[in-house]
Write an enzyme that holds these catalytic residues in place. Sequence first.
Site, PDB file in Angstrom:
ATOM      1  N   GLU A 118     -34.430  33.946 -57.317  1.00  0.00           N
ATOM      2  CA  GLU A 118     -35.571  33.362 -57.774  1.00  0.00           C
ATOM      3  C   GLU A 118     -36.746  33.832 -58.466  1.00  0.00           C
ATOM      4  O   GLU A 118     -37.314  33.477 -58.591  1.00  0.00           O
ATOM      5  CB  GLU A 118     -35.915  34.986 -56.076  1.00  0.00           C
ATOM      6  CG  GLU A 118     -37.239  35.268 -55.962  1.00  0.00           C
ATOM      7  CD  GLU A 118     -37.899  35.454 -54.602  1.00  0.00           C
ATOM      8  OE1 GLU A 118     -38.480  35.524 -54.208  1.00  0.00           O
ATOM      9  OE2 GLU A 118     -37.026  36.863 -54.235  1.00  0.00           O
ATOM     10  N   GLY A 170     -42.732  34.450 -54.237  1.00  0.00           N
ATOM     11  CA  GLY A 170     -41.506  34.246 -52.875  1.00  0.00           C
ATOM     12  C   GLY A 170     -41.450  34.363 -51.835  1.00  0.00           C
ATOM     13  O   GLY A 170     -42.685  35.168 -51.420  1.00  0.00           O
ATOM     14  N   HIS A 186     -22.623  31.123 -52.186  1.00  0.00           N
ATOM     15  CA  HIS A 186     -21.624  32.083 -52.993  1.00  0.00           C
ATOM     16  C   HIS A 186     -20.696  31.182 -52.566  1.00  0.00           C
ATOM     17  O   HIS A 186     -20.080  30.991 -52.294  1.00  0.00           O
ATOM     18  CB  HIS A 186     -21.778  33.610 -52.778  1.00  0.00           C
ATOM     19  CG  HIS A 186     -23.209  34.130 -52.996  1.00  0.00           C
ATOM     20  ND1 HIS A 186     -24.233  34.159 -54.174  1.00  0.00           N
ATOM     21  CD2 HIS A 186     -23.526  34.845 -51.733  1.00  0.00           C
ATOM     22  CE1 HIS A 186     -24.999  35.330 -53.719  1.00  0.00           C
ATOM     23  NE2 HIS A 186     -25.202  34.828 -52.397  1.00  0.00           N
ATOM     24  N   ARG A 208     -18.309  30.371 -55.522  1.00  0.00           N
ATOM     25  CA  ARG A 208     -16.534  30.641 -56.324  1.00  0.00           C
ATOM     26  C   ARG A 208     -17.446  31.476 -57.208  1.00  0.00           C
ATOM     27  O   ARG A 208     -18.046  32.265 -57.633  1.00  0.00           O
ATOM     28  CB  ARG A 208     -16.813  29.554 -57.173  1.00  0.00           C
ATOM     29  CG  ARG A 208     -15.778  29.635 -58.805  1.00  0.00           C
ATOM     30  CD  ARG A 208     -15.620  28.925 -59.483  1.00  0.00           C
ATOM     31  NE  ARG A 208     -15.037  27.536 -58.558  1.00  0.00           N
ATOM     32  CZ  ARG A 208     -15.065  25.957 -58.529  1.00  0.00           C
ATOM     33  NH1 ARG A 208     -16.401  25.850 -58.478  1.00  0.00           N
ATOM     34  NH2 ARG A 208     -14.844  24.983 -57.631  1.00  0.00           N
ATOM     35  N   HIS A 218     -40.424  19.908 -52.989  1.00  0.00           N
ATOM     36  CA  HIS A 218     -41.191  19.862 -52.533  1.00  0.00           C
ATOM     37  C   HIS A 218     -42.260  20.502 -53.459  1.00  0.00           C
ATOM     38  O   HIS A 218     -42.267  21.026 -53.054  1.00  0.00           O
ATOM     39  CB  HIS A 218     -41.109  19.751 -50.904  1.00  0.00           C
ATOM     40  CG  HIS A 218     -42.829  20.042 -50.327  1.00  0.00           C
ATOM     41  ND1 HIS A 218     -43.002  19.056 -49.934  1.00  0.00           N
ATOM     42  CD2 HIS A 218     -43.231  21.165 -50.270  1.00  0.00           C
ATOM     43  CE1 HIS A 218     -45.097  19.607 -49.919  1.00  0.00           C
ATOM     44  NE2 HIS A 218     -44.397  20.520 -49.799  1.00  0.00           N
ATOM     45  N   GLY A 268     -45.896  20.562 -53.111  1.00  0.00           N
ATOM     46  CA  GLY A 268     -47.168  20.524 -52.115  1.00  0.00           C
ATOM     47  C   GLY A 268     -48.744  21.212 -52.428  1.00  0.00           C
ATOM     48  O   GLY A 268     -48.468  22.154 -53.417  1.00  0.00           O
TER      49      GLY A 268
END
Length: 141
Positions: free
Chosen positions: A65, A85, A92, A94, A109, A111
């Site tokens: 994030e 956000g 997850h 490994r 994307h 936009g």
Amino acid sequence: MSKIWFQHYSIEEINIFFNKYLSGLLEIQATEIDDNTITATMPVTDKVKQPHGILHGGASVVLAESLGSIASNLVVDPDKYRGVGLEVNANHIRPVSSGIITAKCSAIHIGRSTHIWEIKMYDRFNKLNCISRLTVAIVPK
């Protein structure tokens, strides 16, 4: 594909943002930016591990994030807009117990009101350990 960034940004400028806030506590650092991607690292220390001694999934999400949000804010005119956000997910793949995680962020994307980013994270052996998708809302300042 042409360059997606609003203007030229140096690694040093980007790391001013990473050095603040939660990303600074986790020692997240930008390491590379090209025309369409941005890369950052995070050391796997005790402060980002779960009790079983492996990287905490939440730390991977913070890396994703943080990197995707910075990327969105580098795309828009910073005097008019900001990216925040909206949704994040992570798979997850490994476990990682030491070393450095390297995350590469690329746009899926871009936009007018939303951006979607894919963030792939690799361990020190260049093995994929997590893949995340971040949706960022672009809002007027």
